[in-house]
Design an enzyme around this catalytic site. Structure first.
Site, PDB file in Angstrom:
ATOM      1  N   ARG A 290      55.372 -24.200  16.859  1.00  0.00           N
ATOM      2  CA  ARG A 290      54.757 -23.132  17.425  1.00  0.00           C
ATOM      3  C   ARG A 290      55.144 -22.356  17.323  1.00  0.00           C
ATOM      4  O   ARG A 290      54.909 -21.040  17.130  1.00  0.00           O
ATOM      5  CB  ARG A 290      53.367 -23.256  16.790  1.00  0.00           C
ATOM      6  CG  ARG A 290      53.005 -21.656  16.617  1.00  0.00           C
ATOM      7  CD  ARG A 290      51.313 -21.722  15.880  1.00  0.00           C
ATOM      8  NE  ARG A 290      50.105 -23.123  16.791  1.00  0.00           N
ATOM      9  CZ  ARG A 290      49.591 -22.847  17.523  1.00  0.00           C
ATOM     10  NH1 ARG A 290      49.965 -21.862  18.608  1.00  0.00           N
ATOM     11  NH2 ARG A 290      49.266 -24.350  17.863  1.00  0.00           N
TER      12      ARG A 290
ATOM     13  N   TYR B  35      56.413  -0.885  -0.031  1.00  0.00           N
ATOM     14  CA  TYR B  35      56.426  -1.935  -0.572  1.00  0.00           C
ATOM     15  C   TYR B  35      54.387  -2.466  -1.560  1.00  0.00           C
ATOM     16  O   TYR B  35      53.672  -1.783  -0.430  1.00  0.00           O
ATOM     17  CB  TYR B  35      56.790  -2.505  -0.150  1.00  0.00           C
ATOM     18  CG  TYR B  35      56.312  -4.250  -0.459  1.00  0.00           C
ATOM     19  CD1 TYR B  35      56.915  -4.646  -2.189  1.00  0.00           C
ATOM     20  CD2 TYR B  35      55.972  -5.106   0.283  1.00  0.00           C
ATOM     21  CE1 TYR B  35      56.472  -6.108  -2.070  1.00  0.00           C
ATOM     22  CE2 TYR B  35      56.011  -6.356  -0.601  1.00  0.00           C
ATOM     23  CZ  TYR B  35      55.863  -6.612  -1.531  1.00  0.00           C
ATOM     24  OH  TYR B  35      55.478  -7.812  -2.554  1.00  0.00           O
TER      25      TYR B  35
ATOM     26  N   ASP C  26      60.262   0.104   8.907  1.00  0.00           N
ATOM     27  CA  ASP C  26      60.660  -1.463   7.768  1.00  0.00           C
ATOM     28  C   ASP C  26      62.030  -1.206   6.792  1.00  0.00           C
ATOM     29  O   ASP C  26      62.149  -0.341   6.209  1.00  0.00           O
ATOM     30  CB  ASP C  26      59.810  -1.682   6.345  1.00  0.00           C
ATOM     31  CG  ASP C  26      60.459  -2.739   5.584  1.00  0.00           C
ATOM     32  OD1 ASP C  26      60.778  -3.135   5.035  1.00  0.00           O
ATOM     33  OD2 ASP C  26      59.318  -2.881   5.077  1.00  0.00           O
TER      34      ASP C  26
ATOM     35  N   LYS D 267      64.808 -10.744   1.762  1.00  0.00           N
ATOM     36  CA  LYS D 267      65.902 -10.127   0.618  1.00  0.00           C
ATOM     37  C   LYS D 267      67.786 -10.386   0.755  1.00  0.00           C
ATOM     38  O   LYS D 267      68.088 -11.250   1.108  1.00  0.00           O
ATOM     39  CB  LYS D 267      64.606  -8.873   1.315  1.00  0.00           C
ATOM     40  CG  LYS D 267      63.586  -8.913   0.837  1.00  0.00           C
ATOM     41  CD  LYS D 267      63.760  -9.415  -0.730  1.00  0.00           C
ATOM     42  CE  LYS D 267      61.611  -9.464  -0.692  1.00  0.00           C
ATOM     43  NZ  LYS D 267      61.381  -8.666  -0.472  1.00  0.00           N
TER      44      LYS D 267
HETATM   45  C1  LIG Z   1      60.663  -2.367   1.604  1.00  0.00           C
HETATM   46  C2  LIG Z   1      59.831  -4.433   1.911  1.00  0.00           C
HETATM   47  N1  LIG Z   1      58.915  -4.959   2.694  1.00  0.00           N
HETATM   48  C3  LIG Z   1      58.205  -5.925   3.014  1.00  0.00           C
HETATM   49  C4  LIG Z   1      58.026  -7.052   1.931  1.00  0.00           C
HETATM   50  C5  LIG Z   1      57.347  -8.085   2.101  1.00  0.00           C
HETATM   51  O1  LIG Z   1      58.119  -9.543   2.030  1.00  0.00           O
HETATM   52  P1  LIG Z   1      58.013 -10.990   1.496  1.00  0.00           P
HETATM   53  O2  LIG Z   1      57.585 -10.728   0.298  1.00  0.00           O
HETATM   54  O3  LIG Z   1      59.160 -11.218   2.509  1.00  0.00           O
HETATM   55  O4  LIG Z   1      56.425 -11.284   2.469  1.00  0.00           O
HETATM   56  C6  LIG Z   1      58.468  -6.223   0.810  1.00  0.00           C
HETATM   57  C7  LIG Z   1      59.300  -7.881  -0.395  1.00  0.00           C
HETATM   58  O5  LIG Z   1      59.490  -7.729  -1.530  1.00  0.00           O
HETATM   59  C8  LIG Z   1      59.623  -5.872   0.759  1.00  0.00           C
HETATM   60  O6  LIG Z   1      60.680  -4.825  -0.292  1.00  0.00           O
END
Ligand SMILES: Cc1ncc(COP(=O)(O)O)c(C=O)c1O
Length: 379
Positions: free
Chosen positions: A46, A98, A170, A195
């Site tokens: 961990r 998101y 992000d 992604k």
């Molecule tokens: C721009 C963005 N940030 C964060 C996330 C969240 O990531 P995760 O699905 O890996 O938890 C996503 C998921 O679609 C995203 O598109």
């Protein structure tokens, strides 16, 4: 090292035990110690694991950062950033982001006394009006999901530095191949590794990257304390995926341009959102802070009918109807009922997530086949 060389080599070295060129999957929870506290840098998985460690070093190098940390999902990485705050603190966030990020802010952290302001940041001057002595974090997503708005990272960093506020970006949509927010003054970069970084739709993972040692200590303390870590097998898959990140991103950008232009000329299509168009409101900022415009595109249909959008989604074949983005295969989605269903209708409509909005993640297939598929779906 230049980007492609870093993608392949940064953070990894031949395995010390066998010389294996690929970082082994250290599928272990614990490590035998020679004596109490006398171990080889790994005590419990961990806290740290060699496969994850190689990936964390690789990701930090790709973002020109010092410290990297991987999590069980992008949301777990966001959760870690928010846990650096205290009750009474305030966050200024992009208003087009998101849906899951909006949900964790509103339904998890608001009840612990953190206040969120959702602000249109296409003009960075809008941000300062929301700053007060409690503001501790500015949260930026750029390009935004799904409206492809572009936020000026350097201009936002100027404001965050003026007031001593932490700036988190992000960087999921752009990836470190197209944009490096730490170089523009951000304090933390967050990735949904799920992604483009993973790139093959086979892993769910998140990451944080930073330069500041104090922020890094907090990041690792929370990573270890909350325990939302990623697995050795998944770390291996992402290390492998990243080796072709630069090649995949080149093709995503090429295909993105072709598809965006095809859609813009199509009689059934109303608006096309893609930062590569000279008509995009922040095209100049995109040109300055990104080295390409990516393969994420959103568009609306003439008449803005939900049923027309559903027809397109059901008829496309190569563009598979699915959540997520950034994999080698093209995906199509309907933000209003899929990724952004967590956002109240009035709020999502206000930012442009209307009923006919369709989001494409353009993959790395042959562009001619992708166009034929969209032509069929739209006809
Ligand atoms: C721009 C963005 N940030 C964060 C996330 C969240 O990531 P995760 O699905 O890996 O938890 C996503 C998921 O679609 C995203 O598109």
């Amino acid at each position: 090292m230049k980007f492609g060389t870093k993608a392949i080599h940064a953070g990894v070295s031949p395995d010390s035990a066998t010389g294996a060129i690929m970082t082994p999957i250290y599928q272990t929870s614990t490590y035998v110690q020679d004596g109490i506290g006398n171990h080889k840098g790994y005590a419990y998985s961990r806290s740290q694991n060699p496969t994850r460690h190689a990936l964390e070093k690789n990701l930090a190098a790709l973002e020109n950062g010092k410290h990297g940390a991987c999590f069980g999902s992008g949301m777990a990485a966001i959760d870690c950033v928010l846990k650096m705050l205290n009750p009474g603190d305030e966050v200024i966030s992009t208003n087009d982001l998101y849906g899951g990020t909006y949900r964790i802010f509103k339904t998890i952290f608001e009840k612990y006394g953190i206040k969120f302001h959702f602000v249109g940041m296409q003009n960075a001057d809008n941000i300062e009006a929301y700053v007060n002595e409690n503001t501790k974090l500015i949260w930026v997503e750029t390009p935004t999901n799904p409206m492809m708005n572009i936020i000026d990272i350097a201009a936002t960093a100027k404001i965050s530095k003026k007031y001593g506020i932490m700036l988190a970006v992000d960087n999921t949509f752009a990836t470190p191949y197209l944009q490096n927010p730490l170089d523009m003054g951000a304090d933390i970069i967050m990735h949904s590794v799920t992604k483009y970084l993973g790139g093959h739709s086979d892993v769910v993972m998140g990451a944080l990257i930073c330069n500041d040692d104090t922020i890094a200590n907090e990041m690792y303390r929370i990573q270890n304390s909350s325990g939302a870590v990623t697995a050795p097998m998944d770390s291996f898959l992402v290390l492998r995926g990243i080796k072709t990140l630069h090649l995949r991103m080149q093709r995503h950008c090429e295909n993105g341009k072709v598809i965006a232009n095809f859609l813009a000329a199509h009689p059934k299509v109303d608006k096309v959102y893609w930062p590569g168009f000279a008509s995009h409101p922040n095209h100049e900022v995109a040109k300055r802070q990104m080295s390409g415009f990516g393969g994420m595109i959103s568009f609306t249909l003439i008449g803005d009918k939900m049923k027309d959008a559903h027809t397109v989604l059901n008829k496309s074949k190569l563009f598979a109807l699915a959540e997520s983005l950034g994999g080698v295969e093209s995906l199509i989605g309907h933000p209003a009922t899929m990724t952004h269903a967590a956002i109240p209708k009035a709020d999502r409509q206000a930012i442009g997530v209307v009923d006919s909005l369709i989001r494409l993640s353009v993959g790395v297939e042959d562009a001619e086949d992708l166009i034929e598929d969209l032509e069929n779906a739209l006809s």
